[in-house]
Design a protein around this motif. Sequence first.
Motif, PDB file in Angstrom:
ATOM      1  N   SER A 206      15.772  -4.277 -10.661  1.00  0.00           N
ATOM      2  CA  SER A 206      16.989  -3.644 -10.139  1.00  0.00           C
ATOM      3  C   SER A 206      16.957  -3.642  -8.612  1.00  0.00           C
ATOM      4  CB  SER A 206      17.076  -2.210 -10.669  1.00  0.00           C
ATOM      5  OG  SER A 206      18.189  -1.537 -10.105  1.00  0.00           O
ATOM      6  N   MET A 207      17.959  -4.232  -8.014  1.00  0.00           N
ATOM      7  CA  MET A 207      18.091  -4.223  -6.553  1.00  0.00           C
ATOM      8  C   MET A 207      19.552  -4.435  -6.198  1.00  0.00           C
ATOM      9  SD  MET A 207      16.629  -7.993  -5.372  1.00  0.00           S
ATOM     10  CE  MET A 207      14.925  -7.626  -5.633  1.00  0.00           C
ATOM     11  N   LYS A 208      19.922  -4.062  -4.997  1.00  0.00           N
ATOM     12  CA  LYS A 208      21.297  -4.265  -4.553  1.00  0.00           C
ATOM     13  C   LYS A 208      21.301  -4.691  -3.092  1.00  0.00           C
ATOM     14  CE  LYS A 208      21.741   0.704  -3.687  1.00  0.00           C
ATOM     15  NZ  LYS A 208      22.460   1.946  -4.059  1.00  0.00           N
ATOM     16  N   PRO A 209      22.348  -5.388  -2.676  1.00  0.00           N
ATOM     17  CA  PRO A 209      22.425  -5.840  -1.284  1.00  0.00           C
ATOM     18  C   PRO A 209      22.298  -4.676  -0.306  1.00  0.00           C
ATOM     19  CG  PRO A 209      24.119  -6.904  -2.591  1.00  0.00           C
ATOM     20  CD  PRO A 209      23.504  -5.858  -3.468  1.00  0.00           C
ATOM     21  N   GLY A 210      21.512  -4.887   0.731  1.00  0.00           N
ATOM     22  CA  GLY A 210      21.285  -3.858   1.738  1.00  0.00           C
ATOM     23  C   GLY A 210      20.071  -2.997   1.466  1.00  0.00           C
ATOM     24  N   GLU A 211      19.583  -3.002   0.246  1.00  0.00           N
ATOM     25  CA  GLU A 211      18.401  -2.208  -0.101  1.00  0.00           C
ATOM     26  C   GLU A 211      17.161  -2.827   0.535  1.00  0.00           C
ATOM     27  OE1 GLU A 211      16.558  -0.147  -4.168  1.00  0.00           O
ATOM     28  OE2 GLU A 211      18.040  -1.762  -4.299  1.00  0.00           O
ATOM     29  N   LYS A 212      16.194  -1.984   0.888  1.00  0.00           N
ATOM     30  CA  LYS A 212      14.958  -2.466   1.513  1.00  0.00           C
ATOM     31  C   LYS A 212      13.774  -2.308   0.561  1.00  0.00           C
ATOM     32  CE  LYS A 212      16.292  -1.453   6.310  1.00  0.00           C
ATOM     33  NZ  LYS A 212      15.942  -0.672   7.525  1.00  0.00           N
ATOM     34  N   PHE A 213      12.997  -3.374   0.437  1.00  0.00           N
ATOM     35  CA  PHE A 213      11.757  -3.376  -0.327  1.00  0.00           C
ATOM     36  C   PHE A 213      10.617  -3.783   0.596  1.00  0.00           C
ATOM     37  CE2 PHE A 213      14.726  -3.600  -3.768  1.00  0.00           C
ATOM     38  CZ  PHE A 213      14.059  -3.199  -4.927  1.00  0.00           C
ATOM     39  N   THR A 214       9.419  -3.292   0.323  1.00  0.00           N
ATOM     40  CA  THR A 214       8.274  -3.829   1.055  1.00  0.00           C
ATOM     41  C   THR A 214       7.977  -5.217   0.501  1.00  0.00           C
ATOM     42  OG1 THR A 214       6.589  -2.961  -0.461  1.00  0.00           O
ATOM     43  CG2 THR A 214       7.266  -1.536   1.378  1.00  0.00           C
TER      44      THR A 214
ATOM     45  N   HIS B 289       3.512  -9.561   6.760  1.00  0.00           N
ATOM     46  CA  HIS B 289       2.596  -8.469   6.436  1.00  0.00           C
ATOM     47  C   HIS B 289       3.065  -7.783   5.161  1.00  0.00           C
ATOM     48  CE1 HIS B 289       2.471  -9.099  10.813  1.00  0.00           C
ATOM     49  NE2 HIS B 289       1.162  -8.878  10.681  1.00  0.00           N
ATOM     50  N   PHE B 290       2.110  -7.242   4.400  1.00  0.00           N
ATOM     51  CA  PHE B 290       2.440  -6.586   3.137  1.00  0.00           C
ATOM     52  C   PHE B 290       3.476  -5.482   3.315  1.00  0.00           C
ATOM     53  CE2 PHE B 290      -1.862  -8.053   1.575  1.00  0.00           C
ATOM     54  CZ  PHE B 290      -1.354  -8.919   0.613  1.00  0.00           C
ATOM     55  N   ASP B 291       3.410  -4.778   4.465  1.00  0.00           N
ATOM     56  CA  ASP B 291       4.321  -3.645   4.671  1.00  0.00           C
ATOM     57  C   ASP B 291       5.628  -4.034   5.358  1.00  0.00           C
ATOM     58  OD1 ASP B 291       3.234  -4.170   7.133  1.00  0.00           O
ATOM     59  OD2 ASP B 291       2.542  -2.125   7.531  1.00  0.00           O
ATOM     60  N   ASP B 292       5.888  -5.341   5.490  1.00  0.00           N
ATOM     61  CA  ASP B 292       7.184  -5.784   6.019  1.00  0.00           C
ATOM     62  C   ASP B 292       8.305  -5.197   5.166  1.00  0.00           C
ATOM     63  OD1 ASP B 292       5.918  -7.326   7.889  1.00  0.00           O
ATOM     64  OD2 ASP B 292       6.445  -9.264   7.006  1.00  0.00           O
TER      65      ASP B 292
ATOM     66  N   LYS C  93      13.101 -16.077   1.044  1.00  0.00           N
ATOM     67  CA  LYS C  93      13.995 -15.989   2.201  1.00  0.00           C
ATOM     68  C   LYS C  93      13.284 -15.316   3.376  1.00  0.00           C
ATOM     69  CE  LYS C  93      18.745 -14.980   3.501  1.00  0.00           C
ATOM     70  NZ  LYS C  93      20.083 -14.537   3.052  1.00  0.00           N
ATOM     71  N   HIS C  94      12.474 -14.306   3.075  1.00  0.00           N
ATOM     72  CA  HIS C  94      11.746 -13.606   4.141  1.00  0.00           C
ATOM     73  C   HIS C  94      10.708 -14.521   4.784  1.00  0.00           C
ATOM     74  CE1 HIS C  94      10.096 -10.216   6.333  1.00  0.00           C
ATOM     75  NE2 HIS C  94       8.883 -10.513   5.871  1.00  0.00           N
ATOM     76  N   ILE C  95       9.899 -15.173   3.970  1.00  0.00           N
ATOM     77  CA  ILE C  95       8.841 -16.045   4.502  1.00  0.00           C
ATOM     78  C   ILE C  95       9.446 -17.297   5.128  1.00  0.00           C
ATOM     79  CG2 ILE C  95       6.756 -17.364   3.920  1.00  0.00           C
ATOM     80  CD1 ILE C  95       6.428 -14.315   3.761  1.00  0.00           C
ATOM     81  N   GLY C  96      10.599 -17.718   4.617  1.00  0.00           N
ATOM     82  CA  GLY C  96      11.279 -18.895   5.168  1.00  0.00           C
ATOM     83  C   GLY C  96      12.116 -18.585   6.391  1.00  0.00           C
TER      84      GLY C  96
ATOM     85  N   THR D 163       3.270 -17.573   0.252  1.00  0.00           N
ATOM     86  CA  THR D 163       3.459 -16.225   0.805  1.00  0.00           C
ATOM     87  C   THR D 163       2.137 -15.639   1.283  1.00  0.00           C
ATOM     88  OG1 THR D 163       5.359 -15.862  -0.645  1.00  0.00           O
ATOM     89  CG2 THR D 163       4.296 -13.906   0.279  1.00  0.00           C
ATOM     90  N   PHE D 164       1.090 -15.785   0.485  1.00  0.00           N
ATOM     91  CA  PHE D 164      -0.218 -15.267   0.903  1.00  0.00           C
ATOM     92  C   PHE D 164      -0.754 -16.032   2.112  1.00  0.00           C
ATOM     93  CE2 PHE D 164      -0.451 -13.506  -3.509  1.00  0.00           C
ATOM     94  CZ  PHE D 164      -0.592 -12.185  -3.132  1.00  0.00           C
ATOM     95  N   ASP D 165      -0.442 -17.317   2.210  1.00  0.00           N
ATOM     96  CA  ASP D 165      -0.830 -18.077   3.405  1.00  0.00           C
ATOM     97  C   ASP D 165      -0.159 -17.490   4.639  1.00  0.00           C
ATOM     98  OD1 ASP D 165      -2.502 -19.825   2.095  1.00  0.00           O
ATOM     99  OD2 ASP D 165      -1.054 -21.469   1.993  1.00  0.00           O
ATOM    100  N   ALA D 166       1.113 -17.156   4.522  1.00  0.00           N
ATOM    101  CA  ALA D 166       1.846 -16.581   5.660  1.00  0.00           C
ATOM    102  C   ALA D 166       1.241 -15.242   6.064  1.00  0.00           C
ATOM    103  CB  ALA D 166       3.322 -16.416   5.294  1.00  0.00           C
ATOM    104  N   ILE D 167       0.833 -14.463   5.087  1.00  0.00           N
ATOM    105  CA  ILE D 167       0.205 -13.163   5.382  1.00  0.00           C
ATOM    106  C   ILE D 167      -1.157 -13.373   6.036  1.00  0.00           C
ATOM    107  CG2 ILE D 167      -0.785 -11.086   4.323  1.00  0.00           C
ATOM    108  CD1 ILE D 167       1.512 -11.334   2.225  1.00  0.00           C
ATOM    109  N   ARG D 168      -1.938 -14.307   5.496  1.00  0.00           N
ATOM    110  CA  ARG D 168      -3.253 -14.596   6.080  1.00  0.00           C
ATOM    111  C   ARG D 168      -3.135 -15.088   7.517  1.00  0.00           C
ATOM    112  NH1 ARG D 168      -6.942 -17.776   1.539  1.00  0.00           N
ATOM    113  NH2 ARG D 168      -7.279 -15.989   0.124  1.00  0.00           N
ATOM    114  N   ASN D 169      -2.071 -15.822   7.802  1.00  0.00           N
ATOM    115  CA  ASN D 169      -1.869 -16.379   9.150  1.00  0.00           C
ATOM    116  C   ASN D 169      -1.206 -15.401  10.112  1.00  0.00           C
ATOM    117  OD1 ASN D 169      -2.946 -18.800   8.228  1.00  0.00           O
ATOM    118  ND2 ASN D 169      -0.943 -19.675   7.726  1.00  0.00           N
ATOM    119  N   GLY D 170      -0.866 -14.211   9.627  1.00  0.00           N
ATOM    120  CA  GLY D 170      -0.239 -13.214  10.480  1.00  0.00           C
ATOM    121  C   GLY D 170       1.248 -13.403  10.671  1.00  0.00           C
ATOM    122  N   GLU D 171       1.848 -14.336   9.908  1.00  0.00           N
ATOM    123  CA  GLU D 171       3.295 -14.577  10.024  1.00  0.00           C
ATOM    124  C   GLU D 171       4.102 -13.535   9.260  1.00  0.00           C
ATOM    125  OE1 GLU D 171       3.976 -18.549   8.677  1.00  0.00           O
ATOM    126  OE2 GLU D 171       2.266 -19.336   9.808  1.00  0.00           O
TER     127      GLU D 171
END
Length: 323
Positions: free
Chosen positions: A143-151, A123-126, A173-176, A113-121
Amino acid sequence: MRKELKLTKNKIKKLLDKKALIDKELEPLFIREEELENEEIIVICRENSITLEDLMRKVKEEKKQERDTVLSKEDTYLAGLVADTRGNIYYSKNIDKKLPMASVTKVMTLLVTFDAIRNGEAHFDDKVVITKDVYNKGGSGISMKPGEKFTLLDLIRATAIYSANNAAYAVAKHIGKGSIPNFIKKMNKKAREVGVSKEISYYSPAGLPTRYTKEPMDIGTARGIYKLSLEAIKYPEYMEIAGIKQMKIHNGRISIRNRNHLIGEEGIYGIKTGYHKEAKYNITVASKDGQREFIVVILGGNSYKDRDNAVLHLLDKVKRELR
């Protein structure tokens, strides 16, 4: 007659683990869990009670005796290693035996994940949208539920600090790019790049057992985890998060505490713990001691206390031998 003692939050946490000793030395002692949020609290005790300095010394001595007692039996864990960052191994036990890693798996999840951030693929605020296939993965989670957004940053924190399995899957899933299998391919590719592919195999981003994933368990050797830990400490952004004891995420709505209870002990500042029934209790830690830096890996501990005591005992033993 009574007197007052001022204790910091850090000292209170250490003392709470030794309540029997405290009750004997400081009677009565008024400590409530909810007071631990304060940086400093007042403790009321007897006028002729022990000094705070002597009490802390007794606590430290008793904990060391516990560690020495536990470590008198080497069968309290399945594999262990103590080495420095230059490749010198000072202690080893079954370091080439492949064992289930449990959540130690997440070290690689975070590196990819940090490699993807370093490469610009990424971002922390995604903003990461939680999907039905990741929100409830079993085991440790936030605690999380479907449809909820997290950074992405908050999901990284939940993964690194609290070892939240659902957060690790959401990150994967996000990085993939929507595909967890694609992310697992990235994990094994990174293992080849680091030179641990013969020692570590990844099948999931969280380290859950087969009964949850229907896949083989993520396995690794203590030697391989040591090598991976050497790579991890090259990521200051990761180590900064791994060393956080507790914090709030998701705009203050979720509180998380570090699963690594050794942060701050013997110069320890990371890296990752792991547990499930099949793997038992695992950990890899990084510890700074002046100019020297050590990595300790313990796999297959009988309990988290046995595992943590093993780390502290072995670190102390190696440091004394090097003096």
